[in-house]
Motif scaffolding. Sequence first.
Motif: not given
Length: 240
Positions: A47-69
């Motif tokens: 169930l936990v593995d399934g939720w990790e797969v199911n919820l991953s699309p909710l975060a797909a639109a939010y890229p990681e924030i890179e620190p300034p150069a």
Amino acid sequence: MTFAQDSGPEHGGDDVLAAEYVLGVLPADERQIASRRIDSETAFARLVDGWEVNLSPLAAAYPEIEPPASVKPAIDRRLFASGAAASAQSPGGLWSSLAFWRGLAAAAVAALAIYIALPYLNPVVEQPEARLVASLAADGSDVKYLAVYDAAHHEVGLSHVSGERASGKDFELWMIEGKNPPVSMGVIPIGSTAHIVVSPAAQQKLAQGAVLAVTLEPAGGSPTGNPTGPLVASGDLKSI
């Protein structure tokens, strides 16, 4: 079940528990119990593995924030400016100094800590606003949704856990603030995940932790602007 009977705290079983574990919203003691169950219970681990797969699309639109150069040069200046002056005063002695190498190791650890923390501490870097989560369920109903309110993008992401709408019917999402009448947030699209845009009027109310609820309505949604069908799921929004 009607709104009068239940528009408050959610009810759910292992499916909801697994989802809340993946989201990281369980209290520490419950999270430890869930973690032990993952190690000992194959069905719950799936169930936990399934939720990790199911919820991953909710975060797909939010890229990681890179620190300034500019972060690394600034750290280098803070850590090594005084060391460079010392080396000029004592040629050759610095590189053979045990104290120097110990200091350099400590400085490296400090640099790593600063590098990791800077994106969260530097006011120049824009940070995402808080998200709220609710597991939506109700006694006597097999309909379950997991809802995530993203304040930065002004939308509610929904993940369908279980339960099907009857033929010719639609699920409709409502917001309930205190004892005020429910406010429709729209018909929930069919599918495993859905996104519903939040109106400006509802954004502040959701940010304060309103209740989300789902009713079964005629196709296209309630014809009156108020709930007309049974309440099939509800839950309180909580901070992640």
